[in-house]
Scaffold this motif. Structure first.
Motif, PDB file in Angstrom:
ATOM      1  N   TYR A  82       0.862  -1.172   0.000  1.00  0.00           N
ATOM      2  CA  TYR A  82       0.000   0.000   0.000  1.00  0.00           C
ATOM      3  C   TYR A  82       0.903   1.228   0.000  1.00  0.00           C
ATOM      4  O   TYR A  82       1.980   1.213   0.596  1.00  0.00           O
ATOM      5  CB  TYR A  82      -0.900   0.026   1.238  1.00  0.00           C
ATOM      6  N   ASN A  83       0.457   2.269  -0.679  1.00  0.00           N
ATOM      7  CA  ASN A  83       1.258   3.487  -0.726  1.00  0.00           C
ATOM      8  C   ASN A  83       0.466   4.647  -0.139  1.00  0.00           C
ATOM      9  O   ASN A  83      -0.335   5.284  -0.828  1.00  0.00           O
ATOM     10  CB  ASN A  83       1.675   3.812  -2.165  1.00  0.00           C
ATOM     11  N   TYR A  84       0.663   4.900   1.140  1.00  0.00           N
ATOM     12  CA  TYR A  84       0.137   6.086   1.801  1.00  0.00           C
ATOM     13  C   TYR A  84       1.341   6.855   2.303  1.00  0.00           C
ATOM     14  O   TYR A  84       1.988   6.436   3.262  1.00  0.00           O
ATOM     15  CB  TYR A  84      -0.799   5.721   2.950  1.00  0.00           C
ATOM     16  N   LEU A  85       1.703   7.907   1.629  1.00  0.00           N
ATOM     17  CA  LEU A  85       2.924   8.674   1.841  1.00  0.00           C
ATOM     18  C   LEU A  85       4.139   7.947   1.286  1.00  0.00           C
ATOM     19  O   LEU A  85       4.991   8.528   0.628  1.00  0.00           O
ATOM     20  CB  LEU A  85       3.126   9.012   3.320  1.00  0.00           C
ATOM     21  N   LYS A  86       4.260   6.659   1.540  1.00  0.00           N
ATOM     22  CA  LYS A  86       5.327   5.864   0.953  1.00  0.00           C
ATOM     23  C   LYS A  86       4.846   4.425   0.855  1.00  0.00           C
ATOM     24  O   LYS A  86       3.864   4.031   1.488  1.00  0.00           O
ATOM     25  CB  LYS A  86       6.612   5.938   1.790  1.00  0.00           C
ATOM     26  N   THR A  87       5.539   3.638   0.041  1.00  0.00           N
ATOM     27  CA  THR A  87       5.141   2.250  -0.173  1.00  0.00           C
ATOM     28  C   THR A  87       5.533   1.397   1.019  1.00  0.00           C
ATOM     29  O   THR A  87       6.687   1.409   1.461  1.00  0.00           O
ATOM     30  CB  THR A  87       5.785   1.686  -1.448  1.00  0.00           C
ATOM     31  N   ASN A  88       4.579   0.671   1.553  1.00  0.00           N
ATOM     32  CA  ASN A  88       4.814  -0.267   2.650  1.00  0.00           C
ATOM     33  C   ASN A  88       4.304  -1.642   2.252  1.00  0.00           C
ATOM     34  O   ASN A  88       3.197  -1.773   1.714  1.00  0.00           O
ATOM     35  CB  ASN A  88       4.102   0.200   3.921  1.00  0.00           C
ATOM     36  N   TRP A  89       5.128  -2.645   2.521  1.00  0.00           N
ATOM     37  CA  TRP A  89       4.771  -4.027   2.194  1.00  0.00           C
ATOM     38  C   TRP A  89       4.350  -4.779   3.450  1.00  0.00           C
ATOM     39  O   TRP A  89       4.961  -4.639   4.506  1.00  0.00           O
ATOM     40  CB  TRP A  89       5.949  -4.747   1.551  1.00  0.00           C
ATOM     41  N   THR A  90       3.317  -5.606   3.306  1.00  0.00           N
ATOM     42  CA  THR A  90       2.840  -6.471   4.380  1.00  0.00           C
ATOM     43  C   THR A  90       3.006  -7.920   3.947  1.00  0.00           C
ATOM     44  O   THR A  90       2.571  -8.300   2.849  1.00  0.00           O
ATOM     45  CB  THR A  90       1.359  -6.202   4.705  1.00  0.00           C
ATOM     46  N   VAL A  91       3.636  -8.728   4.784  1.00  0.00           N
ATOM     47  CA  VAL A  91       3.860 -10.137   4.465  1.00  0.00           C
ATOM     48  C   VAL A  91       2.602 -10.941   4.775  1.00  0.00           C
ATOM     49  O   VAL A  91       2.035 -10.851   5.866  1.00  0.00           O
ATOM     50  CB  VAL A  91       5.059 -10.697   5.263  1.00  0.00           C
ATOM     51  N   LEU A  92       2.155 -11.728   3.801  1.00  0.00           N
ATOM     52  CA  LEU A  92       0.997 -12.601   3.978  1.00  0.00           C
ATOM     53  C   LEU A  92       1.397 -14.062   4.156  1.00  0.00           C
ATOM     54  O   LEU A  92       0.615 -14.855   4.691  1.00  0.00           O
ATOM     55  CB  LEU A  92       0.066 -12.479   2.759  1.00  0.00           C
ATOM     56  N   ASP A  93       2.588 -14.412   3.696  1.00  0.00           N
ATOM     57  CA  ASP A  93       3.078 -15.787   3.756  1.00  0.00           C
ATOM     58  C   ASP A  93       4.166 -15.898   4.824  1.00  0.00           C
ATOM     59  O   ASP A  93       5.255 -15.334   4.660  1.00  0.00           O
ATOM     60  CB  ASP A  93       3.632 -16.194   2.394  1.00  0.00           C
ATOM     61  N   PRO A  94       3.909 -16.611   5.917  1.00  0.00           N
ATOM     62  CA  PRO A  94       4.903 -16.718   6.995  1.00  0.00           C
ATOM     63  C   PRO A  94       6.239 -17.296   6.532  1.00  0.00           C
ATOM     64  O   PRO A  94       7.267 -17.053   7.178  1.00  0.00           O
ATOM     65  CB  PRO A  94       4.229 -17.646   8.014  1.00  0.00           C
ATOM     66  N   ASP A  95       6.242 -18.026   5.418  1.00  0.00           N
ATOM     67  CA  ASP A  95       7.461 -18.671   4.955  1.00  0.00           C
ATOM     68  C   ASP A  95       8.541 -17.667   4.553  1.00  0.00           C
ATOM     69  O   ASP A  95       9.733 -17.996   4.571  1.00  0.00           O
ATOM     70  CB  ASP A  95       7.144 -19.597   3.771  1.00  0.00           C
ATOM     71  N   ILE A  96       8.150 -16.445   4.196  1.00  0.00           N
ATOM     72  CA  ILE A  96       9.144 -15.452   3.770  1.00  0.00           C
ATOM     73  C   ILE A  96       9.261 -14.298   4.768  1.00  0.00           C
ATOM     74  O   ILE A  96       9.922 -13.303   4.471  1.00  0.00           O
ATOM     75  CB  ILE A  96       8.822 -14.903   2.369  1.00  0.00           C
ATOM     76  N   GLN A  97       8.657 -14.435   5.936  1.00  0.00           N
ATOM     77  CA  GLN A  97       8.691 -13.342   6.910  1.00  0.00           C
ATOM     78  C   GLN A  97      10.121 -13.046   7.378  1.00  0.00           C
ATOM     79  O   GLN A  97      10.528 -11.882   7.450  1.00  0.00           O
ATOM     80  CB  GLN A  97       7.822 -13.688   8.118  1.00  0.00           C
ATOM     81  N   LYS A  98      10.909 -14.082   7.675  1.00  0.00           N
ATOM     82  CA  LYS A  98      12.281 -13.864   8.132  1.00  0.00           C
ATOM     83  C   LYS A  98      13.122 -13.215   7.040  1.00  0.00           C
ATOM     84  O   LYS A  98      13.965 -12.352   7.325  1.00  0.00           O
ATOM     85  CB  LYS A  98      12.901 -15.187   8.576  1.00  0.00           C
TER      86      LYS A  98
END
Length: 486
Positions: free
Chosen positions: A357-373
């Protein structure tokens, strides 16, 4: 490795980038990185230059679109990399006056591509399948006129399309319950069901054989939106707002076909039977003023990932059933402040892994726990810069990362999963490093009606420059504003 105009589009273990012209060149060549410190030039076009490209799914070739001296009729070229000596570009669509509108590939079917061509009608882009081994083009799905992008399933068959209604400004998704079979024209249908086939000659781009003539009777041409390439990260922005002046309404065409009334000349040319039309049905409609777009189908083929603003102020990332009625299976993610940006999908499961989402700047949210680390490490690697995953190799072991900032040049890094830190691949416009660039401050202004307006402030890089917004813009004394940049 540095490049004056670097762009990484790595999808395989090998790396490739487009560089700025060398002192003796006037065009943009592609370079193949055999190691971070070793590279070789692989394209040698001396007229238009290469500005964008994609990898073949087996990693042995690159593909790119290029027109002929500015005529805007792009052809699809392929360059094999596993050859000794200088690689040669081959024109896969050597048809005069015909434009190639997009490339769609699949990891599961590396020998096959889909390509949009306006060969049948200069105003309409039909979808052809292309066998990279035999160079055979097969007309797969005919565009009746209003289709703006295509939807493919996990088995790499066309199962849907996004359409636009010129009469009321709405856009909608149509789907087929069974995969399409290669169509034929009414005349060809009488002779048998075999589809149209074209075998292209493997002719070097620099020494093409005589091109096929093209009917010049159509003076008006329209570039339909290119089919989306099978990138991992997809953005639906603007995907449903294409229009074509004078195009027939698709619903009217379907109704005419159902009644057996082939009064529309275009439909007569493009459909061999009423079944070709009635096999498609509308799934979801976005009236004028609503936002919507399609990402892809799920792996099972019984639902579609899309974004929609229906009943909402901002778009939501949803999974919609392909059954009649298009019910919402689940709402995966949404943000009350801003529309959905991009989504990263897993190449094998076809499940979403990250959303931005881009509100002021682009922020990513992880949906798959496999790539969280992985993301925790990546996002903190270069503090103060925005991180993004540009691409992932088919074996998922090598990632291309992009780091960017408002006052720095962007940099691409290679991340080998399980190894740290990432390795610098190339820097975009390194000449900017000699300058001190102004930082872009994020500011939220509260309007008189109470709405909060995202804004940006860049101040000159000079001593004594005020660090607060003018009161006429801010609307309140400096001490009352919590959004003044430091």
């Amino acid at each position: 490795m540095q490049s004056g105009r670097g762009r990484s589009a790595c999808t395989k273990a090998a790396k490739l980038f487009v560089s700025a012209p060398l002192p003796t060149q006037k065009w943009f060549p592609c370079w193949h990185l055999q190691g971070v410190e070793v590279d070789r030039q692989v394209t040698f076009d001396q007229t238009r230059g290469i500005t964008t490209f994609s990898w073949s799914e087996d990693g042995k070739s690159i593909l790119y679109l290029q027109d002929d001296n500015g005529d805007e009729n792009d052809h699809l070229y392929i360059v094999a990399l596993n050859v000794s000596g200088q690689p040669t570009a081959v024109d896969l669509t050597p048809f005069e006056g015909v434009k190639a509108a997009g490339i769609v590939s699949s990891k599961r079917f590396p020998e096959k591509l889909y390509i949009g061509l306006n060969k049948r009608d200069p105003e309409v882009f039909d979808m052809y399948s292309l066998n990279l081994n035999t160079r055979e083009l097969v007309l797969d799905t005919i565009n009746p006129g209003d289709l703006t992008s295509w939807l493919l399933d996990y088995d790499f068959k066309i199962r849907g399309a996004v359409s636009y209604n010129n009469t009321d400004g709405s856009s909608y998704v149509t789907v087929k319950d069974t995969p399409s079979t290669p169509p034929s024209t009414p005349a060809a249908a009488a002779a048998g069901p075999a589809p149209s086939r074209i075998v292209t000659e493997a002719t070097p781009a620099a020494n093409q054989q005589k091109k096929q003539p093209q009917d010049k009777t159509h003076a008006r041409r329209f570039l339909l939106q290119s089919p989306k390439s099978n990138n991992i990260t997809t953005n639906t922005s603007g995907s449903t707002n294409s229009t074509r002046a004078g195009a027939h309404n698709l619903d009217s065409l379907f109704e005419a076909a159902t009644k057996g009334n082939y009064s529309y000349q275009q439909w007569v040319k493009s459909s061999s039977s009423k079944t070709d039309a009635t096999g498609w049905r509308r799934l979801i409609t976005w009236p004028f003023g609503e936002d919507g777009g399609v990402f892809r189908m799920n792996k099972a083929g019984d639902a579609v990932y899309l974004v929609s603003s229906l009943g909402r102020d901002t778009t939501a990332f949803q999974l919609i059933s392909t059954a009649p009625g298009g019910k919402i299976v689940k709402t995966v993610s949404s943000n009350p402040l801003v529309n959905v940006g991009s989504v990263l999908f897993d190449q094998d499961s076809w499940e979403p892994q990250m959303i931005s989402y881009n509100y002021l700047k682009t922020n990513w949210t992880v949906l798959d726990p496999d790539i969280q680390k992985d993301w925790d490490l990546i996002s903190k690697f270069r503090l103060g810069e925005s991180a993004a995953i540009s691409d992932i190799s088919n074996d998922k072991k090598t990632w291309v990362l992009l780091y960017s900032a408002d006052n720095k040049t962007s940099r691409y890094y290679l991340y080998h999963r399980g190894s740290w830190p990432p390795q610098l691949l190339l820097e975009v416009q390194p000449e900017l490093d000699t300058y001190k660039l102004a930082k872009m401050h994020e500011v939220v202004i509260t309007a008189r009606d109470g709405l909060r307006l995202p804004a940006y402030l860049s101040l000159p890089v000079k001593p004594g420059v005020p660090q607060t917004l003018p009161e006429s813009v801010r609307g309140s004394p400096p001490e009352a504003s919590p959004n003044t940049p430091p």
